[in-house]
Motif scaffolding. Sequence first.
Motif, PDB file in Angstrom:
ATOM      1  N   LEU A  90       0.835  -1.204   0.000  1.00 41.96           N
ATOM      2  CA  LEU A  90       0.000   0.000   0.000  1.00 41.96           C
ATOM      3  C   LEU A  90       0.869   1.253   0.000  1.00 41.96           C
ATOM      4  O   LEU A  90       2.049   1.193   0.326  1.00 41.96           O
ATOM      5  N   PHE A  91       0.268   2.386  -0.356  1.00 43.46           N
ATOM      6  CA  PHE A  91       0.991   3.653  -0.297  1.00 43.46           C
ATOM      7  C   PHE A  91       0.804   4.234   1.096  1.00 43.46           C
ATOM      8  O   PHE A  91      -0.265   4.726   1.439  1.00 43.46           O
ATOM      9  N   GLU A  92       1.860   4.177   1.869  1.00 43.23           N
ATOM     10  CA  GLU A  92       1.784   4.553   3.289  1.00 43.23           C
ATOM     11  C   GLU A  92       1.518   6.042   3.481  1.00 43.23           C
ATOM     12  O   GLU A  92       1.043   6.460   4.518  1.00 43.23           O
ATOM     13  N   TRP A  93       1.889   6.830   2.492  1.00 48.08           N
ATOM     14  CA  TRP A  93       1.745   8.281   2.634  1.00 48.08           C
ATOM     15  C   TRP A  93       0.377   8.778   2.147  1.00 48.08           C
ATOM     16  O   TRP A  93       0.111   9.963   2.138  1.00 48.08           O
ATOM     17  N   MET A  94      -0.471   7.846   1.763  1.00 47.17           N
ATOM     18  CA  MET A  94      -1.819   8.241   1.328  1.00 47.17           C
ATOM     19  C   MET A  94      -2.844   7.727   2.329  1.00 47.17           C
ATOM     20  O   MET A  94      -2.616   6.717   2.996  1.00 47.17           O
ATOM     21  N   ASN A  95      -3.985   8.397   2.385  1.00 48.12           N
ATOM     22  CA  ASN A  95      -5.042   7.870   3.241  1.00 48.12           C
ATOM     23  C   ASN A  95      -5.742   6.703   2.538  1.00 48.12           C
ATOM     24  O   ASN A  95      -5.419   6.350   1.394  1.00 48.12           O
ATOM     25  N   VAL A  96      -6.687   6.100   3.267  1.00 46.72           N
ATOM     26  CA  VAL A  96      -7.337   4.878   2.785  1.00 46.72           C
ATOM     27  C   VAL A  96      -8.053   5.137   1.453  1.00 46.72           C
ATOM     28  O   VAL A  96      -7.889   4.393   0.481  1.00 46.72           O
ATOM     29  N   ARG A  97      -8.831   6.233   1.412  1.00 50.77           N
ATOM     30  CA  ARG A  97      -9.589   6.489   0.191  1.00 50.77           C
ATOM     31  C   ARG A  97      -8.671   6.681  -1.018  1.00 50.77           C
ATOM     32  O   ARG A  97      -8.923   6.147  -2.098  1.00 50.77           O
ATOM     33  N   ASP A  98      -7.585   7.422  -0.823  1.00 49.84           N
ATOM     34  CA  ASP A  98      -6.675   7.672  -1.946  1.00 49.84           C
ATOM     35  C   ASP A  98      -5.991   6.392  -2.421  1.00 49.84           C
ATOM     36  O   ASP A  98      -5.732   6.223  -3.614  1.00 49.84           O
ATOM     37  N   ASN A  99      -5.706   5.486  -1.478  1.00 46.75           N
ATOM     38  CA  ASN A  99      -5.169   4.189  -1.877  1.00 46.75           C
ATOM     39  C   ASN A  99      -6.160   3.453  -2.768  1.00 46.75           C
ATOM     40  O   ASN A  99      -5.798   2.904  -3.805  1.00 46.75           O
ATOM     41  N   VAL A 100      -7.422   3.440  -2.341  1.00 46.92           N
ATOM     42  CA  VAL A 100      -8.445   2.693  -3.085  1.00 46.92           C
ATOM     43  C   VAL A 100      -8.668   3.330  -4.468  1.00 46.92           C
ATOM     44  O   VAL A 100      -8.863   2.635  -5.460  1.00 46.92           O
ATOM     45  N   ARG A 115     -15.079   8.351  -6.990  1.00 51.90           N
ATOM     46  CA  ARG A 115     -15.616   8.525  -5.643  1.00 51.90           C
ATOM     47  C   ARG A 115     -16.735   7.512  -5.393  1.00 51.90           C
ATOM     48  O   ARG A 115     -16.793   6.861  -4.362  1.00 51.90           O
ATOM     49  N   ARG A 116     -17.606   7.351  -6.384  1.00 52.01           N
ATOM     50  CA  ARG A 116     -18.691   6.363  -6.248  1.00 52.01           C
ATOM     51  C   ARG A 116     -18.115   4.957  -6.055  1.00 52.01           C
ATOM     52  O   ARG A 116     -18.575   4.188  -5.231  1.00 52.01           O
ATOM     53  N   THR A 117     -17.100   4.637  -6.880  1.00 55.74           N
ATOM     54  CA  THR A 117     -16.462   3.322  -6.780  1.00 55.74           C
ATOM     55  C   THR A 117     -15.868   3.122  -5.391  1.00 55.74           C
ATOM     56  O   THR A 117     -16.084   2.095  -4.742  1.00 55.74           O
ATOM     57  N   SER A 118     -15.112   4.113  -4.918  1.00 57.16           N
ATOM     58  CA  SER A 118     -14.451   3.916  -3.620  1.00 57.16           C
ATOM     59  C   SER A 118     -15.483   3.876  -2.494  1.00 57.16           C
ATOM     60  O   SER A 118     -15.348   3.088  -1.565  1.00 57.16           O
ATOM     61  N   ASP A 119     -16.546   4.683  -2.583  1.00 61.81           N
ATOM     62  CA  ASP A 119     -17.597   4.625  -1.552  1.00 61.81           C
ATOM     63  C   ASP A 119     -18.160   3.206  -1.438  1.00 61.81           C
ATOM     64  O   ASP A 119     -18.307   2.669  -0.347  1.00 61.81           O
TER      65      ASP A 119
END
Length: 269
Positions: A90-100, A115-119
């Motif tokens: 995972l990208f440690e410097w990104m938050n969960v949503r940005d990773n997804v 955004r819809r996909t990640s939600d």
Amino acid sequence: MTDTGLIIDGVSMRFDLPNGSHVQALKDVSLRLGQGELMSVLGPSGCGKTTLLNILAGFLAPTEGRIVLNGHDVKGPDAERGMVFQQGALFEWMNVRDNVEFGPRMAGVPVAERRRTSDRLLEITGLKDFKDKMVFELSGGMQQRVALARCLANEPDVILMDEPLGALDALTREKMQGLVLELWKETGKTIILITHSVEEALLLGERLLVMAPRPGRIHKEYRLPFAEMGVGADLRTVKKDPEFARTRDEILNMIWEMEEEIMGRTEDA
Ligand SMILES: Nc1ncnc2c1ncn2[C@@H]1O[C@H](COP(=O)(O)OP(=O)(O)O)[C@@H](O)[C@H]1O
Ligand SMILES: [Mg+2]
């Protein structure tokens, strides 16, 4: 001839070593998986499991044979085949949503759509309340949820998992096994999952492949009811099925004998 699904056609992989010797990591492996099938892969260490997965991912080209997905030859990595590793991808410097959302963003998917996909994916992987957290703030189990969601965001046809739950504690692992089954049913993806745990292979494989080493090859294949039984059910109840225990013992003995043989051969050498 149907052209959906995944075909492993006579795949061999030979690694030439700098000292002039070689390792036959895979020899003549052939297999056909239908769209939406869930297959687990077991076998002693060194029998070529990771090599096979890397070939399926397109990271490695086999020395013989080919991989065909939905009618076309696999020539390299592609979003149609997603990989979930044991940890650390995972990208440690990104938050969960940005990773997804990373894959869709790279693919140029517009903001509102990704955004819809990640939600949706954060919802089904149980991460909704963690979407703004940084990856390093999460437990190992939560990080693997992110890895699954991130993989699904690319809408792969096939998901390849190399020991995805291997680093988790027993309880978290059990929860994640349930999640893998749910995702399998909900998304209809073809999934190949490597594991060292015989129980996990029984739970997470409607097909279970036992591989043997030197050279790496298919030793035996099972078709099992437990994955289907486990969807939305208590996995501990599934494990109490007498057939589960019987198959577990059979496979444990099989792998034990292979390990004994490897030890014997090493001592002779
Ligand atoms: N890049 C490589 N170069 C040389 N040998 C390799 C390489 N990758 C794997 N091998 C060898 O191929 C065999 C299969 O390895 P691997 O696929 O990692 O097995 P498994 O995942 O089942 O433990 C092992 O003997 C390993 O040492
Ligand atoms: Mg491996």
